[in-house]
Design an enzyme around this catalytic site. Structure first.
Site, short mmCIF file in Angstrom:
data_model
loop_
_atom_site.label_atom_id
_atom_site.label_comp_id
_atom_site.label_asym_id
_atom_site.label_seq_id
_atom_site.Cartn_x
_atom_site.Cartn_y
_atom_site.Cartn_z
CD GLU A 45 -3.15 -0.59 0.15
OE1 GLU A 45 -3.26 0.61 -0.16
OE2 GLU A 45 -3.89 -1.47 -0.31
CD GLN A 79 1.97 11.13 -4.44
OE1 GLN A 79 2.71 11.04 -3.47
NE2 GLN A 79 1.72 12.29 -5.02
N GLY A 102 11.39 6.68 -5.63
CA GLY A 102 10.89 8.04 -5.46
C GLY A 102 10.09 8.26 -4.19
CB CYS A 149 -17.18 3.03 -21.78
SG CYS A 149 -16.52 4.59 -21.13
CB CYS A 159 -17.14 0.01 -17.62
SG CYS A 159 -17.50 0.68 -15.97
CB CYS A 206 -21.16 5.40 -15.80
SG CYS A 206 -19.87 6.65 -15.93
#
Length: 380
Positions: free
Chosen positions: A63, A68, A107, A223, A226, A232
């Protein structure tokens, strides 16, 4: 297709809608969102090493690494890390420089420092066991609300919501968020908590992250794959490219830095260790500093070395120029060979200095931009 609620009473506005969304999700729809997403995840979920374990420590490490940072970048680091530091205790007992070296190239080095410190706290306060509750997890260095939710749900199957970048994007499109996500965090957290499947929180959160990472991508979302395409707002109104809305960004400052590779008569190079706090804290680097207006690179290097280390150098040939971007600014490192002349090196603006031979540079943790300087030295 979603079936409407039968005999449902009118939901109070405080429960059925949020001020920043175009299409509120009615509570009677929650089960349909959960069902369709979990079915999709069962067929399309990614197979990742931290999903093959129930070890809270290994899940916590993943995690933090995934903050990032993309999965493909994390994978080799994660595998190496778990081999090197297989338990909380082994991490807590390790030298910080060893920890930073293992993190080198990943990083956002504060994450590594926080991991090291948090491991020590876990051993001291939690008997070496990664905490179970989000409140205890958030008390550890480097763990915020979404990371705590990710650990609690993945490691302990606790019903804790998450809100990372992928989740923000998915929810913003699903409900037609009218403002950039950063301006609607309260609404987005409420949505994430409302949609969370209380019976299968581990799978639901992982499914939601996978949906954002592999289907509901920032550009050209897929999409037709999805599970929420019929639920949506963005898909219904062909606004996938417009959502989530973005903040207007100002150009990043661009700093020019003169950097010295200082050689002594013994063929050693001088390196310094940055202060533990702040950007790249605890890492080693080649000394230097910002080039002032109307100042030449050579003059900058000579001045900075005198101010930061207290020695005089002769600035020689150009070695390499390195361009690198951080979160809030960009840098251009203009690197020159230098010859040590006189003075007793002192760590005036750093925590430590050392003379090392070129083949010893690999033993120290350096920032990514400095790695290019090391490579240039090897190639010279």
């Amino acid at each position: 297709m979603l079936n409407p609620c039968q005999n449902s009473q009118k939901i109070p506005a405080s429960q059925s809608s949020y001020p920043c969304v175009s299409r509120p999700i009615d509570p009677c729809e929650h089960q349909e969102y959960r069902r369709t997403l979990l079915i999709w995840y069962g067929r399309n979920g990614r197979t990742l090493p931290w999903r093959q374990t129930q070890d809270p420590y290994a899940i916590w490490i993943s995690e933090i690494m995934l903050q990032q940072t993309q999965v493909k970048t994390v994978l080799p680091y994660y595998q190496t890390w778990i081999r090197r530091f297989p338990t909380v205790q082994s991490l807590a007992q390790a030298n910080l420089q060893t920890v930073l070296k293992a993190w080198e190239g990943l990083g956002y080095y504060a994450r590594a420092r926080h991991l090291h410190r948090a491991a020590q706290v876990i051993c001291d306060r939690f008997q070496g066991q990664v905490p179970l509750t989000t409140s205890d997890l958030e008390s550890l260095p480097g763990i915020g609300r979404t990371t705590a939710g990710g650990i609690a749900s993945a490691a302990y199957n606790q019903p804790a919501a998450i809100l990372d970048g992928n989740v923000k994007r998915v929810l913003a499109r699903v409900v037609g968020l009218k403002v950039p996500p950063s301006r609607a965090l309260k609404d987005l957290w409420s949505l994430s908590e409302d949609l969370l499947d209380p019976e299968h929180p581990r799978d639901f959160n992982q499914a939601l992250m996978d949906l954002g990472a592999t289907v509901c991508t920032p550009r050209r979302p897929d999409c037709h794959r999805c599970p929420w395409v019929e639920l949506c707002f963005a898909s219904m109104h062909q606004q996938q490219a417009d959502l989530p809305m973005t903040e207007e960004r100002t150009p990043l400052p661009h700093k020019h830095i003169g950097v010295a590779v200082i050689w002594n008569p013994q063929g050693q190079i001088l390196i310094d260790r940055r202060p533990a706090a702040g950007l790249l804290g605890g890492l080693w680097e080649f000394p230097g500093g910002k080039i002032e207006a109307q100042e030449s690179v050579e003059a900058c290097i000579a001045r900075e070395i005198q101010e930061e280390i207290g020695i005089e150098v002769a600035v020689g040939d150009h070695l390499i120029t390195v361009d690198h971007a951080y979160t809030h600014f960009k840098v251009r490192l203009i690197v020159h060979h230098c010859t040590y002349l006189k003075g007793d090196p002192q760590p005036v603006a750093c925590d430590e200095i050392r003379w090392v031979f070129p083949d010893q540079l690999e033993d120290y943790p350096f920032p990514k931009a400095n790695q290019q300087i090391i490579a240039a030295l090897k190639a010279a």
